[in-house]
Design a protein around this motif. Structure first.
Motif, PDB file in Angstrom:
ATOM      1  N   GLU A 144       7.072  -9.265   2.151  1.00  0.00           N
ATOM      2  CA  GLU A 144       7.878  -8.677   3.221  1.00  0.00           C
ATOM      3  C   GLU A 144       7.510  -7.203   3.358  1.00  0.00           C
ATOM      4  OE1 GLU A 144      11.991  -9.347   2.425  1.00  0.00           O
ATOM      5  OE2 GLU A 144      11.810 -11.539   2.419  1.00  0.00           O
ATOM      6  N   ASP A 145       7.201  -6.793   4.570  1.00  0.00           N
ATOM      7  CA  ASP A 145       6.786  -5.402   4.833  1.00  0.00           C
ATOM      8  C   ASP A 145       5.631  -5.006   3.915  1.00  0.00           C
ATOM      9  OD1 ASP A 145       8.781  -5.115   6.769  1.00  0.00           O
ATOM     10  OD2 ASP A 145      10.264  -4.533   5.249  1.00  0.00           O
ATOM     11  N   ASN A 146       4.718  -5.951   3.755  1.00  0.00           N
ATOM     12  CA  ASN A 146       3.516  -5.733   2.945  1.00  0.00           C
ATOM     13  C   ASN A 146       3.831  -5.412   1.478  1.00  0.00           C
ATOM     14  OD1 ASN A 146       0.694  -5.872   2.920  1.00  0.00           O
ATOM     15  ND2 ASN A 146       0.507  -3.636   2.969  1.00  0.00           N
ATOM     16  N   LYS A 147       4.969  -5.923   1.010  1.00  0.00           N
ATOM     17  CA  LYS A 147       5.345  -5.752  -0.388  1.00  0.00           C
ATOM     18  C   LYS A 147       5.636  -7.115  -1.004  1.00  0.00           C
ATOM     19  CE  LYS A 147       7.444  -1.169   0.178  1.00  0.00           C
ATOM     20  NZ  LYS A 147       8.697  -0.368   0.058  1.00  0.00           N
ATOM     21  N   LEU A 148       5.340  -7.238  -2.285  1.00  0.00           N
ATOM     22  CA  LEU A 148       5.635  -8.476  -3.008  1.00  0.00           C
ATOM     23  C   LEU A 148       7.122  -8.532  -3.330  1.00  0.00           C
ATOM     24  CD1 LEU A 148       4.573 -11.033  -4.541  1.00  0.00           C
ATOM     25  CD2 LEU A 148       4.450  -9.569  -6.579  1.00  0.00           C
ATOM     26  N   ILE A 149       7.782  -9.596  -2.893  1.00  0.00           N
ATOM     27  CA  ILE A 149       9.204  -9.805  -3.147  1.00  0.00           C
ATOM     28  C   ILE A 149       9.367 -11.167  -3.814  1.00  0.00           C
ATOM     29  CG2 ILE A 149      11.515  -9.973  -2.160  1.00  0.00           C
ATOM     30  CD1 ILE A 149      10.320  -7.256  -1.749  1.00  0.00           C
ATOM     31  N   LEU A 150      10.065 -11.214  -4.947  1.00  0.00           N
ATOM     32  CA  LEU A 150      10.333 -12.477  -5.621  1.00  0.00           C
ATOM     33  C   LEU A 150      11.715 -12.974  -5.222  1.00  0.00           C
ATOM     34  CD1 LEU A 150       9.007 -11.665  -9.215  1.00  0.00           C
ATOM     35  CD2 LEU A 150       7.789 -12.764  -7.334  1.00  0.00           C
ATOM     36  N   LYS A 154      14.557 -21.934  -3.666  1.00  0.00           N
ATOM     37  CA  LYS A 154      15.264 -22.699  -2.636  1.00  0.00           C
ATOM     38  C   LYS A 154      15.424 -21.921  -1.324  1.00  0.00           C
ATOM     39  CE  LYS A 154      17.831 -25.733  -5.774  1.00  0.00           C
ATOM     40  NZ  LYS A 154      17.298 -26.998  -5.257  1.00  0.00           N
ATOM     41  N   GLU A 155      15.217 -20.615  -1.378  1.00  0.00           N
ATOM     42  CA  GLU A 155      15.317 -19.791  -0.169  1.00  0.00           C
ATOM     43  C   GLU A 155      13.937 -19.490   0.430  1.00  0.00           C
ATOM     44  OE1 GLU A 155      17.263 -16.255  -1.413  1.00  0.00           O
ATOM     45  OE2 GLU A 155      19.130 -17.245  -1.998  1.00  0.00           O
ATOM     46  N   SER A 156      12.883 -20.030  -0.193  1.00  0.00           N
ATOM     47  CA  SER A 156      11.517 -19.619   0.172  1.00  0.00           C
ATOM     48  C   SER A 156      10.726 -20.676   0.936  1.00  0.00           C
ATOM     49  CB  SER A 156      10.747 -19.243  -1.107  1.00  0.00           C
ATOM     50  OG  SER A 156      11.391 -18.192  -1.800  1.00  0.00           O
ATOM     51  N   TYR A 157      11.358 -21.778   1.292  1.00  0.00           N
ATOM     52  CA  TYR A 157      10.626 -22.863   1.947  1.00  0.00           C
ATOM     53  C   TYR A 157      10.231 -22.489   3.372  1.00  0.00           C
ATOM     54  CZ  TYR A 157      15.006 -23.974   4.386  1.00  0.00           C
ATOM     55  OH  TYR A 157      16.124 -23.916   5.168  1.00  0.00           O
ATOM     56  N   TRP A 158       9.256 -23.215   3.892  1.00  0.00           N
ATOM     57  CA  TRP A 158       8.843 -23.064   5.279  1.00  0.00           C
ATOM     58  C   TRP A 158       8.441 -24.441   5.809  1.00  0.00           C
ATOM     59  CZ3 TRP A 158       5.884 -21.663   1.105  1.00  0.00           C
ATOM     60  CH2 TRP A 158       4.612 -22.231   0.998  1.00  0.00           C
ATOM     61  N   ASP A 159       8.023 -24.492   7.056  1.00  0.00           N
ATOM     62  CA  ASP A 159       7.666 -25.760   7.686  1.00  0.00           C
ATOM     63  C   ASP A 159       6.296 -26.201   7.185  1.00  0.00           C
ATOM     64  OD1 ASP A 159       7.529 -27.974   9.265  1.00  0.00           O
ATOM     65  OD2 ASP A 159       6.962 -26.898  11.090  1.00  0.00           O
ATOM     66  N   LYS A 210      -3.606 -11.147  -2.542  1.00  0.00           N
ATOM     67  CA  LYS A 210      -3.885  -9.743  -2.851  1.00  0.00           C
ATOM     68  C   LYS A 210      -2.889  -9.162  -3.860  1.00  0.00           C
ATOM     69  CE  LYS A 210      -1.484  -7.848   1.213  1.00  0.00           C
ATOM     70  NZ  LYS A 210      -1.675  -7.065   2.466  1.00  0.00           N
ATOM     71  N   PHE A 211      -1.771  -9.883  -4.073  1.00  0.00           N
ATOM     72  CA  PHE A 211      -0.778  -9.415  -5.040  1.00  0.00           C
ATOM     73  C   PHE A 211      -0.921 -10.100  -6.410  1.00  0.00           C
ATOM     74  CE2 PHE A 211       1.394  -8.360  -1.025  1.00  0.00           C
ATOM     75  CZ  PHE A 211       1.691  -7.025  -1.266  1.00  0.00           C
ATOM     76  N   LEU A 212      -1.964 -10.899  -6.605  1.00  0.00           N
ATOM     77  CA  LEU A 212      -2.135 -11.579  -7.896  1.00  0.00           C
ATOM     78  C   LEU A 212      -2.216 -10.607  -9.078  1.00  0.00           C
ATOM     79  CD1 LEU A 212      -4.498 -14.599  -7.078  1.00  0.00           C
ATOM     80  CD2 LEU A 212      -2.090 -14.663  -7.735  1.00  0.00           C
ATOM     81  N   PRO A 213      -2.922  -9.470  -8.965  1.00  0.00           N
ATOM     82  CA  PRO A 213      -2.888  -8.526 -10.092  1.00  0.00           C
ATOM     83  C   PRO A 213      -1.474  -8.060 -10.429  1.00  0.00           C
ATOM     84  CG  PRO A 213      -4.687  -7.983  -8.614  1.00  0.00           C
ATOM     85  CD  PRO A 213      -3.857  -9.025  -7.917  1.00  0.00           C
ATOM     86  N   GLN A 214      -0.654  -7.869  -9.405  1.00  0.00           N
ATOM     87  CA  GLN A 214       0.739  -7.436  -9.625  1.00  0.00           C
ATOM     88  C   GLN A 214       1.549  -8.564 -10.263  1.00  0.00           C
ATOM     89  OE1 GLN A 214       2.502  -5.523  -6.197  1.00  0.00           O
ATOM     90  NE2 GLN A 214       4.582  -5.815  -6.969  1.00  0.00           N
ATOM     91  N   ILE A 215       1.328  -9.804  -9.818  1.00  0.00           N
ATOM     92  CA  ILE A 215       2.011 -10.945 -10.444  1.00  0.00           C
ATOM     93  C   ILE A 215       1.621 -11.043 -11.911  1.00  0.00           C
ATOM     94  CG2 ILE A 215       2.151 -13.473 -10.481  1.00  0.00           C
ATOM     95  CD1 ILE A 215       1.942 -13.403  -7.409  1.00  0.00           C
ATOM     96  N   GLY A 216       0.334 -10.834 -12.201  1.00  0.00           N
ATOM     97  CA  GLY A 216      -0.124 -10.853 -13.587  1.00  0.00           C
ATOM     98  C   GLY A 216       0.576  -9.822 -14.451  1.00  0.00           C
TER      99      GLY A 216
END
Length: 446
Positions: A144-150, A154-159, A210-216
């Motif tokens: 969201e807004d080019n930032k990683l948000i966890l 159950k709130e993260s689904y899409w079509d 692009k956020f995989l390093p941050q997730i790590g």
């Protein structure tokens, strides 16, 4: 038991990629008779001998199912003829629940109250999202807004599409006739008709990638699976090699800012080309691997050890499996630990300089056997207190052969007997439960 839970409570885990819904059918004699009644038994026997590696028509499914029951070996075979979906959908299944290694592991570890579990799956429909447990420690990466948000899963689904695997469970002793041939199930087991939707790709969306390093940075270890469902070629021209190259790059992105441990959970892979790419691109990049005896035999076959591979397939001797694990460890300098789970024992093979003591390695495996016994006995682990049921399950009848801890020619080797549930409610996900439990516990000592 509380000692085990206390050790892992501060752990943070990332898991990807494969999730699906398992539609489970508990097979009876009448079910089998209904399946085979419209076929000439000799045609089914001939098809069994052909050993179909994918399901293109109904008889392929029937033949591989009967082979799995008769040999007692669980199997997963891809459905390549999508027109058969309507036929499979007409079967009356007993239940639906979370499937896919990443999904099963995410729910398990969130239930065990790890500090944080981050799950990523490339397809997350509402129906799929509803299969996840509703705990605050289970999160999904959003941008969201080019930032990683966890956020809560159950709130993260899409079509997105929903992948459904059909699971056919059978119990030891199940018997029926195929013509004059009596078929008896040698062991409790399951046969999986694996869905491979064209639209679901084993990859990270670019906005997440692009956020995989941050997730790590946010986790201590990563449990990765699902590579077996990559197709050789897609309708848009992309190939398996394209996705495996990206997957290898993603493994490196995860450790760009922090050197976390990464585990590959192997799987049954019918296509030799895909199996080889899993080995070349993924197994060569992780610190830990988990597999059953058939999967270790398949890896050894690719590495050129055909005789040892055949011996493991036919006899499953612990001596051969230990030898095979040592060979894999020797072939991949990146690996710290090879874990093999079978019906009767779980095995760790490490190098002599592994930082964990033999006692610590044994503790990892003992924790894993309790998790597996609980899941087999109850069908699922819904709360920590359920693990007391697993503790009540005795070790299997061959326990004296497998309780070993020793160093041998530059290796640390530990084997622990499984806690054997005579009549399991379900066998689906037991390997994933064992591997993830042992791996997370292993990482807790680091």
């Amino acid at each position: 038991m509380l000692k085990y839970i206390e050790r892992i409570k501060n752990m943070n885990l990332f898991t990807a990629y494969n999730t699906n819904i398992d539609a489970i059918k508990y097979l009876t004699k009448e079910d089998l008779e209904e399946l085979i009644k419209n076929y000439n038994p000799n045609d089914i026997i001939k098809k069994i001998e052909e050993y179909p590696r994918e399901i293109k028509e109904k008889i392929d499914f029937i033949a591989r199912l009967i082979y799995s029951i008769e040999t007692g070996k669980p199997a997963e075979v891809p459905l390549t003829n999508e027109s058969l979906n309507n036929w499979f959908n007409k079967i009356k299944y007993n239940e639906e629940r979370m499937g896919g290694q990443a999904g099963i592991v995410a729910n398990l570890m969130a239930t065990l109250k790890l500090n944080k579990v981050i799950i990523y799956t490339p397809a997350l429909s509402k129906k799929q999202a509803d299969m996840f447990v509703d705990y605050e420690n289970l999160l999904y990466p959003n941008v969201e807004d080019n930032k990683l948000i966890l956020k809560n899963v159950k709130e993260s689904y899409w079509d997105s599409p929903t992948k459904i695997n059909r699971i056919f469970e059978f119990k030891k002793g199940l018997e029926f006739y195929l013509g004059d041939r009596k078929i008896v199930a040698k062991e409790n087991g399951r046969f999986i008709v694996a869905s491979r939707p064209e639209s679901i790709r084993i990859e990270f969306k670019e906005e997440i990638r692009k956020f995989l390093p941050q997730i790590g940075e946010l986790v201590d270890c990563a449990f990765l699976s699902g590579y077996h469902s990559i197709k050789e070629r897609y309708s848009d021209g992309k190939t398996a090699k394209y996705y495996f190259k990206k997957a290898k790059e993603d493994l490196n992105l995860l450790i760009k800012n922090k050197k976390i441990k990464r585990h590959l959970e192997f799987a049954s892979i019918s296509k030799l080309n895909i199996r080889k790419m899993v080995i070349d691109y993924i197994l060569s990049s992780v610190e830990s691997v988990g597999m059953d005896e058939t999967e270790i035999a398949n890896v050894l076959h690719v590495l050129g050890y055909e005789k040892l591979s055949d011996n493991i397939i036919k006899k499953s001797k612990i001596e051969d499996i230990i030898e095979g694990a040592k060979i894999i460890l020797d072939n991949f300098d990146n690996l710290e630990v090879v874990q093999v789970h079978t019906i009767y024992f779980i095995l760790f093979v490490c190098r002599e300089d592994n930082p964990l003591s033999l006692e610590q390695l044994k503790e990892c495996l003992e924790f894993a056997t309790i998790l597996a016994a609980t899941k087999a006995k109850l069908g699922n682990i819904n709360k920590i207190e359920d693990l007391y049921e697993g503790l009540k399950v005795p070790y299997n009848k061959h326990k004296d052969l497998f309780f070993k801890k020793y160093c041998e020619n530059n290796y640390k080797i530990v084997s622990v007997p499984s806690r054997y549930v005579e009549n399991p409610k379900s066998t689906v996900g037991l390997g994933d439960t064992i591997s993830s439990g042992a791996f997370v516990y292993y990482c807790s000592f680091q």
